[in-house]
Design a protein around this motif. Structure first.
Motif, PDB file in Angstrom:
ATOM      1  N   ASN A 235       0.834  -1.198   0.000  1.00  0.00           N
ATOM      2  CA  ASN A 235       0.000   0.000   0.000  1.00  0.00           C
ATOM      3  C   ASN A 235       0.873   1.254   0.000  1.00  0.00           C
ATOM      4  OD1 ASN A 235      -2.362   1.543   0.111  1.00  0.00           O
ATOM      5  ND2 ASN A 235      -3.181   0.493   1.915  1.00  0.00           N
ATOM      6  N   ILE A 236       0.191   2.383   0.016  1.00  0.00           N
ATOM      7  CA  ILE A 236       0.843   3.683   0.158  1.00  0.00           C
ATOM      8  C   ILE A 236       0.668   4.122   1.610  1.00  0.00           C
ATOM      9  CG2 ILE A 236      -1.274   4.868  -0.602  1.00  0.00           C
ATOM     10  CD1 ILE A 236       0.476   7.041  -1.826  1.00  0.00           C
ATOM     11  N   GLY A 242       5.679  13.362   3.050  1.00  0.00           N
ATOM     12  CA  GLY A 242       5.284  12.838   1.741  1.00  0.00           C
ATOM     13  C   GLY A 242       4.791  11.408   1.888  1.00  0.00           C
ATOM     14  N   TYR A 243       4.802  10.693   0.785  1.00  0.00           N
ATOM     15  CA  TYR A 243       4.260   9.333   0.787  1.00  0.00           C
ATOM     16  C   TYR A 243       5.327   8.311   0.391  1.00  0.00           C
ATOM     17  CZ  TYR A 243      -0.470  11.383   0.780  1.00  0.00           C
ATOM     18  OH  TYR A 243      -1.615  12.061   1.083  1.00  0.00           O
ATOM     19  N   VAL A 244       5.170   7.091   0.904  1.00  0.00           N
ATOM     20  CA  VAL A 244       5.998   5.969   0.452  1.00  0.00           C
ATOM     21  C   VAL A 244       5.080   4.794   0.120  1.00  0.00           C
ATOM     22  CG1 VAL A 244       7.957   6.613   1.929  1.00  0.00           C
ATOM     23  CG2 VAL A 244       6.261   4.966   2.777  1.00  0.00           C
ATOM     24  N   VAL A 245       5.613   3.862  -0.676  1.00  0.00           N
ATOM     25  CA  VAL A 245       4.918   2.598  -0.901  1.00  0.00           C
ATOM     26  C   VAL A 245       5.789   1.459  -0.377  1.00  0.00           C
ATOM     27  CG1 VAL A 245       3.526   3.327  -2.874  1.00  0.00           C
ATOM     28  CG2 VAL A 245       5.834   2.459  -3.257  1.00  0.00           C
ATOM     29  N   ILE A 246       5.134   0.432   0.124  1.00  0.00           N
ATOM     30  CA  ILE A 246       5.821  -0.735   0.673  1.00  0.00           C
ATOM     31  C   ILE A 246       5.074  -1.967   0.189  1.00  0.00           C
ATOM     32  CG2 ILE A 246       6.537  -1.928   2.810  1.00  0.00           C
ATOM     33  CD1 ILE A 246       6.334   0.797   4.253  1.00  0.00           C
ATOM     34  N   GLY A 247       5.822  -2.994  -0.206  1.00  0.00           N
ATOM     35  CA  GLY A 247       5.190  -4.238  -0.642  1.00  0.00           C
ATOM     36  C   GLY A 247       5.856  -5.433   0.018  1.00  0.00           C
ATOM     37  N   VAL A 248       5.110  -6.092   0.883  1.00  0.00           N
ATOM     38  CA  VAL A 248       5.675  -7.231   1.614  1.00  0.00           C
ATOM     39  C   VAL A 248       5.136  -8.511   0.982  1.00  0.00           C
ATOM     40  CG1 VAL A 248       5.954  -8.285   3.895  1.00  0.00           C
ATOM     41  CG2 VAL A 248       5.823  -5.803   3.691  1.00  0.00           C
TER      42      VAL A 248
ATOM     43  N   ALA B 144       5.030   4.240  -8.190  1.00  0.00           N
ATOM     44  CA  ALA B 144       5.319   5.332  -7.256  1.00  0.00           C
ATOM     45  C   ALA B 144       6.552   6.128  -7.682  1.00  0.00           C
ATOM     46  CB  ALA B 144       5.527   4.772  -5.847  1.00  0.00           C
ATOM     47  N   MET B 145       7.662   5.441  -7.937  1.00  0.00           N
ATOM     48  CA  MET B 145       8.911   6.132  -8.251  1.00  0.00           C
ATOM     49  C   MET B 145       8.906   6.709  -9.664  1.00  0.00           C
ATOM     50  SD  MET B 145      11.697   3.665  -6.351  1.00  0.00           S
ATOM     51  CE  MET B 145      13.072   4.772  -6.684  1.00  0.00           C
ATOM     52  N   GLY B 146       8.083   6.135 -10.539  1.00  0.00           N
ATOM     53  CA  GLY B 146       8.001   6.633 -11.909  1.00  0.00           C
ATOM     54  C   GLY B 146       7.161   7.897 -12.034  1.00  0.00           C
ATOM     55  N   GLY B 147       6.490   8.296 -10.960  1.00  0.00           N
ATOM     56  CA  GLY B 147       5.731   9.545 -10.994  1.00  0.00           C
ATOM     57  C   GLY B 147       4.268   9.379 -11.345  1.00  0.00           C
ATOM     58  N   LEU B 148       3.840   8.151 -11.636  1.00  0.00           N
ATOM     59  CA  LEU B 148       2.462   7.948 -12.092  1.00  0.00           C
ATOM     60  C   LEU B 148       1.446   8.045 -10.947  1.00  0.00           C
ATOM     61  CD1 LEU B 148       0.641   7.272 -14.514  1.00  0.00           C
ATOM     62  CD2 LEU B 148       1.044   4.845 -14.042  1.00  0.00           C
ATOM     63  N   MET B 149       1.786   7.477  -9.776  1.00  0.00           N
ATOM     64  CA  MET B 149       0.849   7.525  -8.637  1.00  0.00           C
ATOM     65  C   MET B 149       0.561   8.959  -8.207  1.00  0.00           C
ATOM     66  SD  MET B 149       1.784   4.490  -5.937  1.00  0.00           S
ATOM     67  CE  MET B 149       0.338   4.589  -4.885  1.00  0.00           C
ATOM     68  N   PRO B 159      -2.165  10.159  -3.493  1.00  0.00           N
ATOM     69  CA  PRO B 159      -1.738   9.488  -4.722  1.00  0.00           C
ATOM     70  C   PRO B 159      -2.341   8.086  -4.758  1.00  0.00           C
ATOM     71  CG  PRO B 159       0.141  10.517  -3.623  1.00  0.00           C
ATOM     72  CD  PRO B 159      -1.017  10.617  -2.681  1.00  0.00           C
ATOM     73  N   THR B 160      -2.676   7.604  -5.939  1.00  0.00           N
ATOM     74  CA  THR B 160      -3.444   6.371  -6.059  1.00  0.00           C
ATOM     75  C   THR B 160      -2.817   5.448  -7.096  1.00  0.00           C
ATOM     76  OG1 THR B 160      -5.422   7.654  -5.542  1.00  0.00           O
ATOM     77  CG2 THR B 160      -5.777   5.472  -6.477  1.00  0.00           C
ATOM     78  N   ARG B 161      -2.689   4.192  -6.700  1.00  0.00           N
ATOM     79  CA  ARG B 161      -2.193   3.186  -7.629  1.00  0.00           C
ATOM     80  C   ARG B 161      -3.214   2.962  -8.745  1.00  0.00           C
ATOM     81  NH1 ARG B 161      -3.338  -2.155  -8.040  1.00  0.00           N
ATOM     82  NH2 ARG B 161      -1.764  -3.468  -9.012  1.00  0.00           N
ATOM     83  N   VAL B 162      -2.758   2.815  -9.984  1.00  0.00           N
ATOM     84  CA  VAL B 162      -3.639   2.396 -11.069  1.00  0.00           C
ATOM     85  C   VAL B 162      -4.177   1.013 -10.712  1.00  0.00           C
ATOM     86  CG1 VAL B 162      -3.772   1.887 -13.535  1.00  0.00           C
ATOM     87  CG2 VAL B 162      -2.230   3.686 -12.707  1.00  0.00           C
ATOM     88  N   GLY B 163      -5.461   0.767 -10.984  1.00  0.00           N
ATOM     89  CA  GLY B 163      -6.138  -0.425 -10.477  1.00  0.00           C
ATOM     90  C   GLY B 163      -5.721  -1.767 -11.051  1.00  0.00           C
ATOM     91  N   ASN B 164      -4.823  -1.795 -12.000  1.00  0.00           N
ATOM     92  CA  ASN B 164      -4.233  -3.082 -12.428  1.00  0.00           C
ATOM     93  C   ASN B 164      -2.716  -2.976 -12.212  1.00  0.00           C
ATOM     94  OD1 ASN B 164      -3.333  -1.382 -14.433  1.00  0.00           O
ATOM     95  ND2 ASN B 164      -3.535  -2.900 -16.055  1.00  0.00           N
TER      96      ASN B 164
END
Lengths: 395, 395
Positions: A235-236, A242-248, B144-149, B159-164
């Motif tokens: 999730n974010i 600011g924001y970070v994302v983490i994926g476990v 996230a790091m690519g700037g899209l979120m 900021p929101t992840r694209v749903g796929n």
């Protein structure tokens, strides 16, 4: 350095984004692309805001490495010249409304007669067949009808458009996949063909397991913010600045993650014992993770987690992204010197090919910059005729 | 029907989504793809929830048209067999952590020595070079790091992840673009090469004019819901029973739109006289549009606007999308009969090629389904040795 598509000539009767992007992908790998524009006016995207010294940044972003020629395809003389160009080309890319090229007598069936090896790639909203083939499409329509918008957004919020023209890029990428497949086949057999790429189809193609999940299990995938259904935490999270994302995404990562946040007792917690239990109890996990992140800056969070081997990253805005040392090392914000707009950066070339790397060689052309070169050099049109054609607005 | 990539053999040392998707795109066009899986275990995505009769729907969605063979690449004997396979192949696709294939002595430099024409396509989170090359990547990290979120989501929301898993699809598409480019070049010259595709690079590549807008104009693109900066109205609107999208992208469409909603006086309204004035006064326009849509169902809205030639569409959930007559006509929710999961539908093949159309011929294979065919038939391994290899867990 050799170029992979050296010697391949592409005729581009396109405008806006998706079609020009197909041309650009071919140009980046060394094809000679002739971008055809309306005399005295040019590609609509030249005028789209924002402008950089009067040049539309949309046009700048999708037209490097090309040549520009003007030609009015609505005139009979323009169509005749197009046919001459097509006789000397390998690929035609077009994104007119289906039927338009046929109406102009430069559709695939006509061009095939004069050049059996020609590959024509048509990009459109809904494709060359089917009940909606005559409808105009736009990126947002494909995102909506393809099911992607419904899946994107916060759980309690409305369906949300992806923040770029994703449909246009997807159809561009699928179109180039079809075009290069057809080019390989032509190299083997001499036969060309028609490639029919559609915005809507391209969005549907990236839906992962959404269709089988519905058909077999009755599951309608909807919006769940930045989570995904199968992994938690994933999730974010909001840091101090600011924001970070983490994926476990594995048990190993779960161990590392709980170690580094000082919560090793969670490893024995029955609520979180397996990946599927962690998904089931995602709400609690997200609270735990959010609380830990809340006390840190983005930089602290990312540096602590990366050191521990936990998969994570900052949520970058464009200004942050282009300064990242990895992005710089990969040249993904690449330099582009434009004669009018000045020194710029644009998205770089990907993927990286070891023997024939794609490169950014020339800036997006000015309107009709290559008329002389192409019309005189390639077609042998005389100075006099060129002058007449120009005066009459054909070129 | 001829197949464009008939005779091209692809060795796939991949798992999860992005790598298998590259293989699938090649398989859809007729390549013979050998998907290599860990003996006794197989691709992780076989076990990802949700399961359909025990088969992971992720695996089902990305592995049609392939053959499955088991091989433990961590063993020396497994590596030796891989080299034999590579001598008989055209393309290797792999998505291991950078350096892993080298460690196993089956990296590009090793394979090139025994097969100079081999093309190796590596898919990874951050690529084969650069400071983060050894980090693991996941789709959400690249988004996230690519700037899209940062650009996706509501104006007042996070900021929101694209749903796929959009990053995985993008890197898959760019990887296949690089692979087919390299295949064409090899056809011309006999020379293979290494294609280096990265999740992060692929997200940055689709940022339109976001980078030049920042570099030249200081503009940091952020979230604006489903609007876009250059066209208005262009948004999502709530009807009585769902959502629709409408895009009024030209003066002609503005005239049609105001006519059909019975607000012709807006055509004379100085606030909306030009496209850029309409963008400037988008708030008022969205209220006017929303009010009109509010009184209608989705079907009424879409049918009235389409009849008037205004670009629009319903926001579909997956169950609605797969019933749309156009989606059915384009076969974009395509039938797939799976021996265990039963009769299913999956995303169809795109684009449509006139001479060598891609087709869905075979269901995703069971684990090691093609071991005999490949190891005996292609490599000539004896029954006895095959038995020993299986017992020892190499195969």
């Amino acid at each position: 350095m050799p170029k992979a598509l050296e010697g391949v000539r592409v005729l581009g009767a396109t405008r806006m984004l998706a079609g020009p992007y197909v041309e650009m992908l071919l140009a980046d790998m060394g094809a000679e692309v002739l971008h055809i524009e309306l005399p005295g006016q040019g590609d609509d995207s030249r005028y789209f805001a924002p402008l950089i010294n009067g040049e539309g940044s949309c046009f700048i972003a999708s037209n490097r490495n090309k040549k520009s020629i003007t030609l009015d395809l609505r005139t009979e003389e323009g169509q005749e010249i197009f046919r001459e160009l097509a006789q000397n080309s390998d690929i035609v890319v077009e994104n007119n409304r289906p039927g338009t090229m046929d109406k102009w007598n430069i559709g695939y069936e006509s061009l095939k007669e004069i050049n059996p090896g020609i590959i024509m790639t048509s990009v459109s909203g809904f494709g060359q067949t089917g009940p909606y083939r005559n409808r105009a499409g736009l990126d947002i329509i494909a995102q909506a009808m393809g099911g992607l918008m419904f899946m994107t957004g916060q759980e309690d919020g409305p369906p949300t458009r992806v923040g770029n023209a994703m449909g246009d890029f997807l159809v561009g990428l699928y179109a180039v996949y079809g075009t290069l497949t057809a080019l390989y086949y032509r190299e083997k057999t001499g036969q060309g063909q028609h490639v029919d790429a559609a915005l809507l189809d391209s969005v549907i193609a990236v839906l992962e397991n959404v269709i089988p999940n519905y058909v077999a299990l009755g599951k309608v995938t909807s919006r769940i913010g930045s989570r995904i259904p199968g992994i938690a935490p994933y999730n974010i999270y909001k840091a101090k600045d600011g924001y970070v994302v983490i994926g476990v995404s594995s048990n190993t990562l779960w161990e590392r993650f709980t170690n580094v946040i000082g919560r090793t007792e969670l490893q024995e917690d029955p609520r979180f014992a397996t990946p599927s239990l962690r998904v089931k109890n995602v709400e609690e996990l997200d609270v735990i993770t959010q609380n830990w992140v809340s006390q840190k800056t983005v930089e602290e969070t990312v540096s602590i987690l990366n050191e521990a081997g936990v998969i994570c990253g900052p949520v970058y805005s464009v200004d942050q992204m282009i300064q990242d040392p990895h992005v710089i090392a990969r040249e993904m914000a690449a330099d582009l010197e434009h004669p009018i707009a000045g020194k710029l950066k644009v998205s770089g070339v990907t993927p990286k090919l070891s023997l024939t790397p794609g490169i950014i060689e020339t800036a997006p052309p000015t309107l009709g910059q290559h008329n002389e070169e192409v019309y005189k050099g390639l077609l042998g049109i005389s100075e006099d005729r060129l002058k007449t054609l120009t005066e009459r607005g054909v070129i």
